[in-house]
Motif scaffolding. Structure first.
Motif, PDB file in Angstrom:
ATOM      1  N   PRO A  86      14.441  10.051  99.962  1.00  0.00           N
ATOM      2  CA  PRO A  86      14.501  10.883  98.848  1.00  0.00           C
ATOM      3  C   PRO A  86      15.974  11.080  98.358  1.00  0.00           C
ATOM      4  N   LEU A  87      16.646  11.429  99.599  1.00  0.00           N
ATOM      5  CA  LEU A  87      18.112  11.655  98.979  1.00  0.00           C
ATOM      6  C   LEU A  87      18.693  10.519  98.316  1.00  0.00           C
ATOM      7  N   ASP A  88      18.274   9.285  98.689  1.00  0.00           N
ATOM      8  CA  ASP A  88      18.977   8.202  97.811  1.00  0.00           C
ATOM      9  C   ASP A  88      18.103   8.125  96.445  1.00  0.00           C
ATOM     10  N   ALA A  89      17.293   8.475  96.420  1.00  0.00           N
ATOM     11  CA  ALA A  89      16.786   8.565  95.078  1.00  0.00           C
ATOM     12  C   ALA A  89      17.275   9.469  94.293  1.00  0.00           C
ATOM     13  N   LEU A  90      17.527  10.420  94.641  1.00  0.00           N
ATOM     14  CA  LEU A  90      18.102  11.494  93.947  1.00  0.00           C
ATOM     15  C   LEU A  90      19.445  11.323  93.547  1.00  0.00           C
ATOM     16  N   ARG A  91      20.280  10.679  94.590  1.00  0.00           N
ATOM     17  CA  ARG A  91      21.664  10.385  94.098  1.00  0.00           C
ATOM     18  C   ARG A  91      21.650   9.276  93.244  1.00  0.00           C
ATOM     19  N   ALA A  92      20.717   8.352  93.221  1.00  0.00           N
ATOM     20  CA  ALA A  92      20.607   7.168  92.214  1.00  0.00           C
ATOM     21  C   ALA A  92      20.106   7.956  90.909  1.00  0.00           C
ATOM     22  N   HIS A  93      19.367   8.737  90.867  1.00  0.00           N
ATOM     23  CA  HIS A  93      19.047   9.228  89.696  1.00  0.00           C
ATOM     24  C   HIS A  93      20.252  10.308  89.073  1.00  0.00           C
ATOM     25  N   PHE A  94      20.989  10.968  89.819  1.00  0.00           N
ATOM     26  CA  PHE A  94      21.967  11.743  89.533  1.00  0.00           C
ATOM     27  C   PHE A  94      23.083  11.028  88.780  1.00  0.00           C
ATOM     28  N   LEU A  95      23.414   9.801  89.590  1.00  0.00           N
ATOM     29  CA  LEU A  95      24.718   8.997  89.115  1.00  0.00           C
ATOM     30  C   LEU A  95      24.147   8.135  87.814  1.00  0.00           C
ATOM     31  N   ASP A  96      22.854   7.907  87.628  1.00  0.00           N
ATOM     32  CA  ASP A  96      22.469   7.176  86.451  1.00  0.00           C
ATOM     33  C   ASP A  96      22.517   8.323  85.319  1.00  0.00           C
ATOM     34  N   ALA A  97      22.026   9.580  85.632  1.00  0.00           N
ATOM     35  CA  ALA A  97      21.995  10.526  84.649  1.00  0.00           C
ATOM     36  C   ALA A  97      23.266  10.947  84.361  1.00  0.00           C
ATOM     37  N   LEU A  98      24.499  10.705  84.927  1.00  0.00           N
ATOM     38  CA  LEU A  98      25.790  10.659  84.631  1.00  0.00           C
ATOM     39  C   LEU A  98      26.196   9.978  83.486  1.00  0.00           C
ATOM     40  N   ARG A 100      24.435   8.263  81.631  1.00  0.00           N
ATOM     41  CA  ARG A 100      23.611   8.443  80.421  1.00  0.00           C
ATOM     42  C   ARG A 100      24.160   9.390  79.672  1.00  0.00           C
ATOM     43  N   ARG A 101      25.212  10.219  80.282  1.00  0.00           N
ATOM     44  CA  ARG A 101      25.725  11.835  79.592  1.00  0.00           C
ATOM     45  C   ARG A 101      24.457  12.463  79.514  1.00  0.00           C
ATOM     46  N   ASP A 102      23.628  12.499  80.428  1.00  0.00           N
ATOM     47  CA  ASP A 102      22.537  13.441  80.433  1.00  0.00           C
ATOM     48  C   ASP A 102      22.986  14.876  80.615  1.00  0.00           C
ATOM     49  N   PRO A 103      22.805  15.643  79.341  1.00  0.00           N
ATOM     50  CA  PRO A 103      23.263  16.965  79.297  1.00  0.00           C
ATOM     51  C   PRO A 103      23.086  17.735  80.489  1.00  0.00           C
ATOM     52  N   PHE A 104      21.847  17.615  81.364  1.00  0.00           N
ATOM     53  CA  PHE A 104      21.442  18.361  82.449  1.00  0.00           C
ATOM     54  C   PHE A 104      22.582  18.054  83.601  1.00  0.00           C
ATOM     55  N   GLU A 196      29.333  11.465  94.558  1.00  0.00           N
ATOM     56  CA  GLU A 196      29.336  10.739  95.651  1.00  0.00           C
ATOM     57  C   GLU A 196      29.294  11.309  97.221  1.00  0.00           C
ATOM     58  N   ARG A 197      30.873  12.125  96.872  1.00  0.00           N
ATOM     59  CA  ARG A 197      31.162  12.974  98.064  1.00  0.00           C
ATOM     60  C   ARG A 197      30.055  14.099  98.428  1.00  0.00           C
ATOM     61  N   ALA A 198      29.512  14.635  97.271  1.00  0.00           N
ATOM     62  CA  ALA A 198      28.483  15.681  97.437  1.00  0.00           C
ATOM     63  C   ALA A 198      27.040  14.951  98.229  1.00  0.00           C
ATOM     64  N   PHE A 199      26.831  13.873  97.972  1.00  0.00           N
ATOM     65  CA  PHE A 199      25.587  13.518  98.351  1.00  0.00           C
ATOM     66  C   PHE A 199      25.879  12.912  99.860  1.00  0.00           C
ATOM     67  N   ALA A 200      27.110  12.381 100.136  1.00  0.00           N
ATOM     68  CA  ALA A 200      27.455  12.224 101.293  1.00  0.00           C
ATOM     69  C   ALA A 200      27.438  13.416 102.351  1.00  0.00           C
TER      70      ALA A 200
END
Lengths: 210, 210
Positions: A86-98, A100-104, A196-200
């Motif tokens: 789960p942690l890896d999925a969330l990290r990947a999703h967040f980096l991807d969202a970054l 995409r400049r996702d407002p969230f 990256e640091r946060a998820f680490a």
DNA sequence: GATATTTCTGCACCTGGTATACATGTAGTC
DNA sequence: GACTACATGTATACCAGGTGCAGAAATATC
């Protein structure tokens, strides 16, 4: 196949967006506290009573835009590829969202989004209302972790609380950088690095703190 | 040595507690939303305007009792013995608080505290107001970590967010168990166990989640 | 086109919170 | 103890967010 939603439904949708847009335009212009719902209703050519039929509270005129995100973390965890943590999925999703400049993620410098964030952060009532989404997101994520990872309830709640808290800090950090004037592109590398640091940190724990 | 606070100050203190106690008594009796501030003012034999001079908002009539705790985590970190990690200090403090049945841990079953928690959790406006304390606690703790541990700002904020979030989950968990009818003594072992696991998770990270 | 059902509206109303202007009590001074 | 200076409390009127209600208007269904 193309089931038309029906006139009534379409009209409802139009009124809803009309109200929300009138509200946000006024808010951005003069500030959340300096606009009364009566004014908004008038601007949207709707009665005050109708406005409250669509949005239960003044704050919701703004924060309803975040409603989708309240289930996002849970969805990401549920939809992760087999064998992924789960942690890896969330990290990947967040980096991807970054990317995409996702407002969230806070990393979107289009004037509309930036000004909205600026107003949001400057208005305690709105921040408080967002807190509810945060709580809902925590609960949803905890359930998803319980079901798909083999986590028992308490650890799931604890992990969910940590994950949502971290997501919030990262988003706020980006939003603050952008409201201070930085461009999204300029901020992007630092935002990635921070994530990256946060998820680490989440993965390895706070054991190093001394 | 015995510096009398002066008549004026004493009177102020008495009015303040009179208002707060009248309010809480009424709230516990009929629920937060079913009592108006006008009633409270009348019960406390004070004008409405005076009530708002002491408590800036209705919610504060209840949550002002938590005001001290908003700086607690930061104080614990600052006052930790040399050579102790912040995480260890906070764990020790929380376990100690559990033993003392500190209301702030949720593990206090005196009727007054239990009923107060029950009302609090059932009233969204109060939960939202508590959210502000949570934010303030995060900020304070982050500062303390920055200063006394050699943490840079972002990691400090991240760690603080995680710590406060976990504390909140543990407290809620206890409070829920007690409002469900369990006694504090009966709950104590499970509460300790939960806290130990929670702090272990904080220390070692979420890396095990799969 | 007639009817049933939503939706919208206007109005009165309640409550939390504030502004103003005035009364009262307390603290220090002579 | 009277006098002044100042903090505190009060009454009143007011504003804004939010709700209940009864009826008008629009939409859907037949």
């Amino acid at each position: 196949m193309t089931d038309t939603p029906g006139l009534r439904e379409r009209k409802k949708q139009r009124t809803r967006t009309a109200i929300s847009e009138a509200a946000i335009a006024l808010f951005l212009d003069r500030g959340f506290d300096r606009v009364s719902v009566a004014e908004i209703a008038e601007a949207a050519e709707v009665s005050k009573r109708t406005l409250f039929a669509y949005f239960p509270a003044k704050e919701d005129l703004v924060v309803h835009r975040f409603a989708d995100h309240e289930t996002e973390a849970a969805r990401v965890v549920r939809a992760r590829p087999p064998g992924t943590a789960p942690l890896d999925a969330l990290r990947a999703h967040f980096l991807d969202a970054l990317g995409r400049r996702d407002p969230f993620t806070g990393l979107n410098d289009s004037p509309a989004v930036r000004d909205l964030y600026r107003m949001l952060l400057a208005t305690p009532a709105l921040v408080a209302r967002l807190g509810r989404f945060r709580t809902a997101a925590e609960r949803g994520l905890a359930e998803a972790l319980c079901e798909t990872a083999d986590a028992s309830p308490l650890p799931a709640r604890l992990a969910a609380a940590q994950l949502v808290a971290v997501h919030w800090v990262l988003t706020l950090d980006n939003a603050e950088a952008l409201t201070a004037g930085q461009s999204a592109d300029a901020r992007h590398p630092a935002a990635r690095e921070a994530a990256e640091r946060a998820f680490a940190l989440l993965a390895r724990g706070l054991g190093d703190l001394s």
